[in-house]
Design an enzyme around this catalytic site. Structure first.
Site, PDB file in Angstrom:
ATOM      1  N   ARG A 228       3.695   9.194   4.051  1.00  0.00           N
ATOM      2  CA  ARG A 228       3.790   8.582   2.731  1.00  0.00           C
ATOM      3  C   ARG A 228       4.695   7.357   2.825  1.00  0.00           C
ATOM      4  O   ARG A 228       5.708   7.370   3.520  1.00  0.00           O
ATOM      5  CB  ARG A 228       4.359   9.569   1.706  1.00  0.00           C
ATOM      6  CG  ARG A 228       3.397  10.688   1.305  1.00  0.00           C
ATOM      7  CD  ARG A 228       2.224  10.157   0.496  1.00  0.00           C
ATOM      8  NE  ARG A 228       1.336  11.214   0.029  1.00  0.00           N
ATOM      9  CZ  ARG A 228       0.281  11.655   0.684  1.00  0.00           C
ATOM     10  NH1 ARG A 228      -0.007  11.150   1.885  1.00  0.00           N
ATOM     11  NH2 ARG A 228      -0.487  12.603   0.173  1.00  0.00           N
ATOM     12  N   GLU A 257       0.392   1.191  -3.418  1.00  0.00           N
ATOM     13  CA  GLU A 257      -0.977   1.076  -2.906  1.00  0.00           C
ATOM     14  C   GLU A 257      -1.945   0.843  -4.054  1.00  0.00           C
ATOM     15  O   GLU A 257      -1.800   1.482  -5.100  1.00  0.00           O
ATOM     16  CB  GLU A 257      -1.362   2.343  -2.130  1.00  0.00           C
ATOM     17  CG  GLU A 257      -0.542   2.533  -0.870  1.00  0.00           C
ATOM     18  CD  GLU A 257      -0.951   3.767  -0.077  1.00  0.00           C
ATOM     19  OE1 GLU A 257      -1.878   4.501  -0.512  1.00  0.00           O
ATOM     20  OE2 GLU A 257      -0.359   4.002   0.980  1.00  0.00           O
ATOM     21  N   HIS A 276      -4.671   3.022   4.252  1.00  0.00           N
ATOM     22  CA  HIS A 276      -4.557   4.464   4.015  1.00  0.00           C
ATOM     23  C   HIS A 276      -5.888   5.170   4.301  1.00  0.00           C
ATOM     24  O   HIS A 276      -6.401   5.950   3.486  1.00  0.00           O
ATOM     25  CB  HIS A 276      -4.115   4.751   2.579  1.00  0.00           C
ATOM     26  CG  HIS A 276      -3.372   6.053   2.448  1.00  0.00           C
ATOM     27  ND1 HIS A 276      -2.332   6.228   1.576  1.00  0.00           N
ATOM     28  CD2 HIS A 276      -3.519   7.237   3.093  1.00  0.00           C
ATOM     29  CE1 HIS A 276      -1.868   7.461   1.669  1.00  0.00           C
ATOM     30  NE2 HIS A 276      -2.573   8.101   2.590  1.00  0.00           N
TER      31      HIS A 276
END
Length: 315
Positions: A228, A257, A276
């Site tokens: 994370r 994000e 991601h």
């Protein structure tokens, strides 16, 4: 028994449900296609928003078990959720194989100077003597030796790497040469060639990689984050990358994000930015469905569920 299923996974799950189970679908905004009252089980969707979670909990106060396809649960353990007596299970393990492969991709990208090789090709330049690093006998430190960390170790061992790991309760694990406790990993930073962040985001791990820890790393070391974004102090990391405290970083996750278009991470020459995506593969969905259905069978028969989250620990 009534279930609440996310629209993105419902088509994969509905044909496999027993005939005596009913369900309603919910979209990413918390809108239902039927009456959710009386639902006992909630499978949330990808990238669950707090507003959606809270709408579901308000509409179906009878929920007793919630399953999330993600490994991380920091976005679910809100004060509102914790007010409810809900057993939470997560998708720990389903992402481990693709993420572990992606970590090796990050490592090889750095060691084999892929960006430099791409530049040479783009410029039609034949470089006569470009030395590339070997992974053999290099030291890999994995912060968080859970399911993902253990899959990384399996693959790194095949390259002949020396593999160290940390975990809350240190104990020997296959493929690791050394396992240390929660804080001991800091003493190993000066000896690691590659450092992988694979620990859950909790109040204790937020900002875990900061200016102090980055200063302990080798100037030749490479940082990889597939956990994370908030575990890494991004301001400190930018300084470390610009000033040469470390050689570079592979980053698949960020505190904000999507990563803003004006973020300096995009253009730093020693950073590999990915959106991601390290967990995504064609096999992921079937693993998520299989785990949920196995747990559903366990739930219906009163057997222990897999991947029960310790809400106090945060994972």
């Amino acid at each position: 028994m009534k279930l609440i299923l996310p629209v993105e996974l419902a088509p994969n799950i509905e044909p496999l449900l027993p005939a005596n189970i009913t369900f309603v679908r919910v979209d990413s905004e918390g809108n239902f296609d039927g009456d959710p009252s009386g639902a006992e089980v909630y499978l949330n969707g990808f990238k669950l928003k707090n507003t959606t979670l809270h709408k579901v909990l308000a509409a179906a106060p009878t929920i007793r078990w919630q399953h999330t396809p993600s490994s991380g649960v920091n976005h679910i353990l809100t004060p509102t959720f914790l007010e409810h007596n809900i057993v939470l299970t997560n998708g720990s393990g389903v992402h481990a194989i693709p993420i572990a492969e992606f970590v090796l991709n990050f490592i090889l990208y750095h060691a084999k100077k892929v960006r430099k090789l791409e530049d040479l090709q783009a410029n039609h330049h034949w470089f006569n003597w470009l030395e590339l690093e070997e992974l053999y006998d290099k030291t890999l430190l994995i912060i968080g030796a859970g399911n993902i960390g253990q899959e990384i170790a399996v693959r790194a061992k095949a390259f002949g790497m020396r593999i160290w790991g940390s975990r809350r309760h240190p104990q020997p694990l296959p493929n690791f040469h050394r396992i240390v406790g929660v804080d001991e990993w800091k003493t190993l930073l000066g000896e690691a060639d590659y450092v992988v962040v694979a620990t859950p985001l909790t109040p204790e791990t937020k900002g875990l990689i900061n200016a102090d820890t980055l200063r302990l790393m080798r100037p030749s070391a490479y940082l990889i984050n597939i956990a994370r974004g908030a575990i890494v102090d991004e301001h400190a990391l930018l300084t470390a990358l610009r000033e040469g405290w470390i050689a570079g970083a592979g980053l698949d996750t960020f505190e904000t994000e999507p990563l803003p278009s004006d973020s300096p991470f995009w253009s730093l020459p020693n950073v590999f930015v990915t959106p991601h995506c390290s967990a995504l593969s064609p096999q992921l969905r079937q693993r998520i469905v299989a785990l949920f259905l196995d747990n559903l069978t366990r739930y219906r028969h009163g057997r222990p569920l897999r991947n029960v989250v310790d809400k106090n620990a945060g994972y």
